[in-house]
Design a protein around this motif. Structure first.
Motif, PDB file in Angstrom:
ATOM      1  N   ARG A   7       0.764  -1.267  -0.030  1.00 27.06           N
ATOM      2  CA  ARG A   7       0.098   0.036  -0.126  1.00 27.06           C
ATOM      3  C   ARG A   7       0.907   1.314  -0.105  1.00 27.06           C
ATOM      4  O   ARG A   7       0.530   2.185  -0.747  1.00 27.06           O
ATOM      5  CB  ARG A   7      -0.789   0.091   1.139  1.00 27.06           C
ATOM      6  N   THR A   8       1.962   1.146   0.770  1.00 30.38           N
ATOM      7  CA  THR A   8       2.893   2.410   0.646  1.00 30.38           C
ATOM      8  C   THR A   8       3.558   2.414  -0.566  1.00 30.38           C
ATOM      9  O   THR A   8       3.399   3.673  -1.285  1.00 30.38           O
ATOM     10  CB  THR A   8       3.887   2.166   1.721  1.00 30.38           C
ATOM     11  N   VAL A  10       2.320   1.692  -3.637  1.00 27.89           N
ATOM     12  CA  VAL A  10       1.298   2.289  -4.712  1.00 27.89           C
ATOM     13  C   VAL A  10       1.090   3.697  -4.072  1.00 27.89           C
ATOM     14  O   VAL A  10       0.784   4.630  -5.195  1.00 27.89           O
ATOM     15  CB  VAL A  10       0.068   1.447  -4.482  1.00 27.89           C
ATOM     16  N   THR A  11       0.840   4.047  -3.302  1.00 28.16           N
ATOM     17  CA  THR A  11       0.839   5.525  -2.596  1.00 28.16           C
ATOM     18  C   THR A  11       1.959   6.438  -3.197  1.00 28.16           C
ATOM     19  O   THR A  11       1.889   7.529  -3.891  1.00 28.16           O
ATOM     20  CB  THR A  11       0.668   5.729  -1.267  1.00 28.16           C
ATOM     21  N   VAL A  12       3.030   6.022  -3.143  1.00 27.05           N
ATOM     22  CA  VAL A  12       4.359   6.849  -3.524  1.00 27.05           C
ATOM     23  C   VAL A  12       4.537   6.725  -5.045  1.00 27.05           C
ATOM     24  O   VAL A  12       4.720   7.812  -5.568  1.00 27.05           O
ATOM     25  CB  VAL A  12       5.456   6.042  -2.974  1.00 27.05           C
ATOM     26  N   ARG A  14       1.614   6.480  -7.077  1.00 28.13           N
ATOM     27  CA  ARG A  14       0.663   7.305  -7.691  1.00 28.13           C
ATOM     28  C   ARG A  14       1.036   9.005  -7.318  1.00 28.13           C
ATOM     29  O   ARG A  14       0.542   9.723  -8.057  1.00 28.13           O
ATOM     30  CB  ARG A  14      -0.595   6.904  -6.710  1.00 28.13           C
ATOM     31  N   LEU A  15       1.600   9.345  -6.079  1.00 30.73           N
ATOM     32  CA  LEU A  15       1.884  10.743  -5.921  1.00 30.73           C
ATOM     33  C   LEU A  15       3.161  11.043  -6.241  1.00 30.73           C
ATOM     34  O   LEU A  15       3.557  12.398  -6.432  1.00 30.73           O
ATOM     35  CB  LEU A  15       1.656  10.809  -4.056  1.00 30.73           C
ATOM     36  N   GLU A  20       4.862  13.461   0.045  1.00 29.49           N
ATOM     37  CA  GLU A  20       3.381  13.515  -0.013  1.00 29.49           C
ATOM     38  C   GLU A  20       2.812  12.286   0.370  1.00 29.49           C
ATOM     39  O   GLU A  20       1.898  12.089   1.037  1.00 29.49           O
ATOM     40  CB  GLU A  20       2.923  13.888  -1.524  1.00 29.49           C
ATOM     41  N   ALA A  21       3.520  11.027   0.168  1.00 28.00           N
ATOM     42  CA  ALA A  21       2.915   9.955   0.501  1.00 28.00           C
ATOM     43  C   ALA A  21       2.992   9.668   1.928  1.00 28.00           C
ATOM     44  O   ALA A  21       1.992   9.198   2.600  1.00 28.00           O
ATOM     45  CB  ALA A  21       3.969   8.732   0.056  1.00 28.00           C
ATOM     46  N   THR A  24      -0.104  11.714   3.360  1.00 34.76           N
ATOM     47  CA  THR A  24      -1.225  10.841   3.094  1.00 34.76           C
ATOM     48  C   THR A  24      -1.502   9.489   4.098  1.00 34.76           C
ATOM     49  O   THR A  24      -2.405   9.596   4.411  1.00 34.76           O
ATOM     50  CB  THR A  24      -1.187  10.608   1.621  1.00 34.76           C
ATOM     51  N   LEU A  25      -0.278   8.989   4.207  1.00 28.85           N
ATOM     52  CA  LEU A  25      -0.524   7.725   5.013  1.00 28.85           C
ATOM     53  C   LEU A  25      -0.352   7.951   6.553  1.00 28.85           C
ATOM     54  O   LEU A  25      -0.607   7.093   7.501  1.00 28.85           O
ATOM     55  CB  LEU A  25       0.538   6.527   4.373  1.00 28.85           C
ATOM     56  N   VAL A  32       8.572   5.642   5.179  1.00 25.82           N
ATOM     57  CA  VAL A  32       8.006   5.360   3.835  1.00 25.82           C
ATOM     58  C   VAL A  32       9.407   5.104   3.093  1.00 25.82           C
ATOM     59  O   VAL A  32       9.087   3.980   2.364  1.00 25.82           O
ATOM     60  CB  VAL A  32       7.318   6.508   3.427  1.00 25.82           C
TER      61      VAL A  32
END
Length: 294
Positions: A7-8, A10-12, A14-15, A20-21, A24-25, A32
């Motif tokens: 999940r981390t 995917v967030t990195v 995406r952003l 920013e990740a 968000t998390l 991260v």
């Protein structure tokens, strides 16, 4: 793979930013970075370049798997919670606008209903993850063929409606006087691309085995009145269930004669519905059965 690390990642990706990740998390940026390093060590491949932050070839491939994997985990959690929890009063129904026929609307409970109009591809996800109790989605299909749904979770489907389709034309269109139309003959016409309101152009291409079906205008809304007004004023043709397309001022609805396709509506749910959801399932399934026997 640890889903928290996934999940981390995917967030990195995406952003395109570690900071920013982290924001968000709710992690520190150091945490991260550690998550990404641990995932790369586990897989034995670099997943991200650092400046700029972009996925490597291996990272791109992982992203293709990550979305469905995380969605299935979320769906599994929602399914277990749904089984263990007491039924919640009321009903949340997610639907496409053209799936909401008179029979469906008449069957809705008198109160306690939340109706969410969503794009077709989001409805199975909403049902699987528990943000909707039931889903109603529609599409173009050969007679008696089921719709193709994404494999997001174990879902139960029931056909609750089938009807012919029609091409909606401006009243002054050269083909408006025809008794019927072949979709293949309209592949090069001007079309409205309105996936949230009309039957998607991709389904027309599939039904005819190809063809351009190029959009003259894209409409990203879900309001049917706006869509039909766009057709009436000459911005492009659209394909609708015949019931929806009939009787609209400034337009003519011409039945599709080939290929043999229908507008199909399916009810979708996960697990065993309870309360108002169970009542609506029973009503719609029984209504569809009675209509079929008639």
């Amino acid at each position: 793979m640890d889903p928290h690390l996934l999940r981390t990642y995917v967030t990195v990706a995406r952003l395109a930013s570690f900071s920013e990740a982290a924001r968000t998390l709710g992690y520190t940026q150091s945490a991260v970075s550690q998550h990404i390093a641990a995932l790369e060590q586990d897989l034995g491949a670099p997943l991200l370049t650092r400046r700029p932050v972009t996925p490597t070839a291996a990272g791109e491939r992982l992203l293709e798997h990550a979305g469905p994997l995380l969605l299935r985990l979320e769906a599994a959690r929602a399914d277990v919670v749904r089984m263990a929890a007491a039924p919640v009063p009321g009903l949340t129904l997610a639907a496409t606008p053209t799936a909401l026929g008179p029979g469906v609307l008449a069957a809705l409970p008198a109160d306690g209903v939340t109706l969410r109009v969503l794009p077709r591809e989001e409805i199975p996800v909403a049902v699987a993850t528990g943000t909707a109790d039931l889903g109603l989605l529609d599409g173009l299909a050969a007679p008696s063929d089921p719709l193709r749904l994404p494999d997001v979770a174990p879902l139960t489907t029931h056909r609750v409606g089938e009807e012919p389709v029609a091409v909606l034309l401006p009243a002054g269109h050269p083909l408006a006087g025809r008794p019927g139309l072949r979709l293949a003959d309209l592949a090069d016409a001007r079309w409205l691309d309105a996936p949230g309101a009309a039957l998607p152009l991709a389904q027309l291409r599939t039904a005819t085995g190809g063809g351009a079906f190029r959009p003259a205008l894209r409409y990203d809304g879900s309001d049917l009145r706006t869509l039909t007004t766009l057709t009436a004023t000459g911005h492009g043709l659209t394909l609708l269930p015949r019931r929806t397309a009939t009787g609209i001022p400034g337009t003519v609805a011409v039945p599709v004669t080939a290929p043999r396709v229908i507008h199909r509506v399916e009810l979708v749910y996960a697990g065993t519905p309870a309360g108002a959801a169970a009542d609506l399932v029973a009503s719609l399934v029984e209504g569809a059965r009675d209509a079929g026997e008639a």
